[in-house]
Design a protein around this motif. Structure first.
Motif, PDB file in Angstrom:
ATOM      1  N   HIS A 211      17.893 -22.586  -8.273  1.00  0.00           N
ATOM      2  CA  HIS A 211      16.237 -22.360  -9.657  1.00  0.00           C
ATOM      3  C   HIS A 211      15.361 -23.336  -9.142  1.00  0.00           C
ATOM      4  O   HIS A 211      13.958 -23.012  -8.123  1.00  0.00           O
ATOM      5  CB  HIS A 211      16.849 -22.307 -10.860  1.00  0.00           C
ATOM      6  CG  HIS A 211      15.738 -22.162 -11.945  1.00  0.00           C
ATOM      7  ND1 HIS A 211      14.056 -21.247 -11.658  1.00  0.00           N
ATOM      8  CD2 HIS A 211      14.918 -23.039 -12.279  1.00  0.00           C
ATOM      9  CE1 HIS A 211      13.790 -21.277 -13.005  1.00  0.00           C
ATOM     10  NE2 HIS A 211      13.231 -22.626 -13.363  1.00  0.00           N
ATOM     11  N   ASP A 212      15.432 -24.406  -8.871  1.00  0.00           N
ATOM     12  CA  ASP A 212      14.561 -25.476  -9.116  1.00  0.00           C
ATOM     13  C   ASP A 212      14.860 -25.372  -7.226  1.00  0.00           C
ATOM     14  O   ASP A 212      13.252 -25.395  -6.867  1.00  0.00           O
ATOM     15  CB  ASP A 212      15.109 -26.681  -9.154  1.00  0.00           C
ATOM     16  CG  ASP A 212      14.992 -27.236 -10.533  1.00  0.00           C
ATOM     17  OD1 ASP A 212      14.658 -26.161 -11.854  1.00  0.00           O
ATOM     18  OD2 ASP A 212      15.851 -28.275 -11.313  1.00  0.00           O
TER      19      ASP A 212
ATOM     20  N   ARG B 143      21.167 -18.296 -12.235  1.00  0.00           N
ATOM     21  CA  ARG B 143      21.853 -19.035 -13.646  1.00  0.00           C
ATOM     22  C   ARG B 143      22.398 -20.219 -13.009  1.00  0.00           C
ATOM     23  O   ARG B 143      22.898 -21.304 -13.772  1.00  0.00           O
ATOM     24  CB  ARG B 143      23.051 -18.536 -13.832  1.00  0.00           C
ATOM     25  CG  ARG B 143      24.084 -17.581 -12.685  1.00  0.00           C
ATOM     26  CD  ARG B 143      24.827 -16.776 -13.494  1.00  0.00           C
ATOM     27  NE  ARG B 143      26.349 -17.714 -14.450  1.00  0.00           N
ATOM     28  CZ  ARG B 143      26.805 -18.460 -13.975  1.00  0.00           C
ATOM     29  NH1 ARG B 143      26.959 -18.591 -12.752  1.00  0.00           N
ATOM     30  NH2 ARG B 143      28.006 -18.995 -14.851  1.00  0.00           N
TER      31      ARG B 143
ATOM     32  N   ARG C 167      20.969 -23.948 -12.133  1.00  0.00           N
ATOM     33  CA  ARG C 167      19.581 -24.825 -12.096  1.00  0.00           C
ATOM     34  C   ARG C 167      19.247 -25.189 -10.767  1.00  0.00           C
ATOM     35  O   ARG C 167      17.693 -25.360 -10.653  1.00  0.00           O
ATOM     36  CB  ARG C 167      20.435 -26.016 -13.167  1.00  0.00           C
ATOM     37  CG  ARG C 167      18.810 -26.827 -13.210  1.00  0.00           C
ATOM     38  CD  ARG C 167      17.685 -26.383 -13.602  1.00  0.00           C
ATOM     39  NE  ARG C 167      18.054 -26.740 -15.018  1.00  0.00           N
ATOM     40  CZ  ARG C 167      16.950 -26.211 -16.217  1.00  0.00           C
ATOM     41  NH1 ARG C 167      15.802 -25.048 -15.706  1.00  0.00           N
ATOM     42  NH2 ARG C 167      16.899 -26.330 -17.128  1.00  0.00           N
ATOM     43  N   GLU C 168      20.067 -25.794  -9.734  1.00  0.00           N
ATOM     44  CA  GLU C 168      20.034 -26.545  -8.960  1.00  0.00           C
ATOM     45  C   GLU C 168      19.371 -25.546  -8.099  1.00  0.00           C
ATOM     46  O   GLU C 168      18.371 -25.654  -7.460  1.00  0.00           O
ATOM     47  CB  GLU C 168      21.142 -26.640  -8.203  1.00  0.00           C
ATOM     48  CG  GLU C 168      21.316 -27.754  -6.854  1.00  0.00           C
ATOM     49  CD  GLU C 168      22.124 -28.318  -6.255  1.00  0.00           C
ATOM     50  OE1 GLU C 168      23.541 -28.312  -7.124  1.00  0.00           O
ATOM     51  OE2 GLU C 168      21.908 -28.503  -5.109  1.00  0.00           O
TER      52      GLU C 168
ATOM     53  N   ILE D  61      25.132 -20.297 -18.330  1.00  0.00           N
ATOM     54  CA  ILE D  61      24.521 -20.657 -17.140  1.00  0.00           C
ATOM     55  C   ILE D  61      25.061 -21.684 -16.166  1.00  0.00           C
ATOM     56  O   ILE D  61      25.986 -21.949 -17.431  1.00  0.00           O
ATOM     57  CB  ILE D  61      22.814 -21.111 -17.295  1.00  0.00           C
ATOM     58  CG1 ILE D  61      22.964 -21.692 -19.168  1.00  0.00           C
ATOM     59  CG2 ILE D  61      22.283 -20.200 -18.262  1.00  0.00           C
ATOM     60  CD1 ILE D  61      22.031 -22.242 -19.452  1.00  0.00           C
ATOM     61  N   GLU D  62      25.077 -22.531 -15.189  1.00  0.00           N
ATOM     62  CA  GLU D  62      25.486 -23.831 -15.012  1.00  0.00           C
ATOM     63  C   GLU D  62      24.511 -24.631 -14.474  1.00  0.00           C
ATOM     64  O   GLU D  62      23.543 -24.590 -14.060  1.00  0.00           O
ATOM     65  CB  GLU D  62      26.149 -22.920 -13.928  1.00  0.00           C
ATOM     66  CG  GLU D  62      27.308 -22.666 -13.453  1.00  0.00           C
ATOM     67  CD  GLU D  62      28.202 -22.307 -12.379  1.00  0.00           C
ATOM     68  OE1 GLU D  62      27.833 -23.654 -11.385  1.00  0.00           O
ATOM     69  OE2 GLU D  62      28.472 -21.739 -12.135  1.00  0.00           O
TER      70      GLU D  62
ATOM     71  N   PHE E 217      15.044 -19.716 -15.799  1.00  0.00           N
ATOM     72  CA  PHE E 217      16.415 -19.658 -15.186  1.00  0.00           C
ATOM     73  C   PHE E 217      17.097 -19.749 -16.311  1.00  0.00           C
ATOM     74  O   PHE E 217      16.501 -19.631 -17.588  1.00  0.00           O
ATOM     75  CB  PHE E 217      16.234 -21.491 -15.759  1.00  0.00           C
ATOM     76  CG  PHE E 217      17.734 -21.905 -15.925  1.00  0.00           C
ATOM     77  CD1 PHE E 217      18.634 -21.656 -14.567  1.00  0.00           C
ATOM     78  CD2 PHE E 217      17.961 -23.091 -16.884  1.00  0.00           C
ATOM     79  CE1 PHE E 217      19.517 -22.366 -14.606  1.00  0.00           C
ATOM     80  CE2 PHE E 217      19.343 -23.741 -17.195  1.00  0.00           C
ATOM     81  CZ  PHE E 217      20.256 -23.329 -16.118  1.00  0.00           C
TER      82      PHE E 217
END
Ligand code: SAH
Length: 227
Positions: free
Chosen positions: A129-130, A124, A126-127, A226-227, A148
């Protein structure tokens, strides 16, 4: 390349001495002593470069049996806990399809990917996940699918799953996640609040889900949105 700054060679400067095969061997041996019995799991711990899943500044601590910060207020789980949870999920054989909620550093997903057909993992933040996407690519994993998003909904279109693992703790396991479990499938989750959590194992048998407590654990909370 020879000697560089301050008399260190480049391998020493990059901390390779602390992230070598030998330190991984020691970690695997230690986990074996601590009760991890599944040789396949120990072999993966022996091979997978955990230092690649943490910040360079922490690389020299990557083979200690401890959780470490990965930024965004999250942690990479302790190797013993990763090994233990993997071993429990694999007790009924190698799963074809696995769902993980909480990709984080990506380490647990990578351990599972080495031992299963496909791993689907949801994060959840983004950073994170990437970042994990880049590491999976660099290490050559081709059987990890990432999303994501909020793991509370699971990943219905990819299921049902033979194994589901939550690496963040909800107060209760959402029914929609249990619905995505195959017959004979296993779901493993830390359940509870910050003060008191237990690892719970759910098994679907003859269409019914039964659950048992494995042991006390401490995970970051599972959060909505999510963030
Ligand atoms: N498996 C990870 C552990 C990371 S900590 C590893 O091996 O490093 C748990 C992760 O769960 C955090 O990154 C957190 O952001 C994520 N998380 C918490 N609630 C979530 C949710 N509802 N959906 C998806 N990810 C979630």
């Amino acid at each position: 390349m020879g000697e560089g700054l301050y008399g260190m060679n480049s391998a020493q400067r990059s901390g390779i001495g602390m992230t070598s095969q030998r330190t991984r061997e020691r970690l695997a041996a230690r986990l074996g002593d601590a009760g991890i019995a599944n040789v396949h799991v120990l072999n993966v711990i022996r091979q997978l470069p955990r230092h690649r899943f943490v910040d360079e500044a922490l690389a020299s601590r990557a083979y200690e049996d401890t959780a470490l910060p990965i930024g965004c207020g999250q942690t990479i789980s302790q190797p013993f806990v990763v090994a233990r949870m993997t071993e429990i999920l694999l007790a009924a054989g190698f799963p074809e399809r696995v769902l993980e909620i909480g990709t984080g550093s990506g380490y647990q997903a990578a351990v599972l990917a080495a031992l299963s057909g496909r791993v689907y993992t949801i994060e959840r933040i983004r950073e994170l996940h990437d970042r994990s996407r880049g590491i999976f690519r660099e290490l050559g994993f081709e059987n990890i699918w990432q999303r994501f998003g909020d793991g509370f909904a699971g990943w219905p279109s990819a299921g049902p799953f033979d194994a589901i693992i939550l690496t963040a703790a909800p107060n209760e396991v959402p029914a929609v996640l249990l619905d995505q479990l195959n017959e004979g499938g296993r779901l493993l989750a830390p359940v509870g609040d910050a003060d008191s959590q237990a690892l719970r194992l759910y098994i679907r048998e003859n269409g019914e889900v039964r659950s048992q407590i494995v042991e006390a654990v401490h995970f970051v909370p599972m959060l909505e949105g999510i963030e």
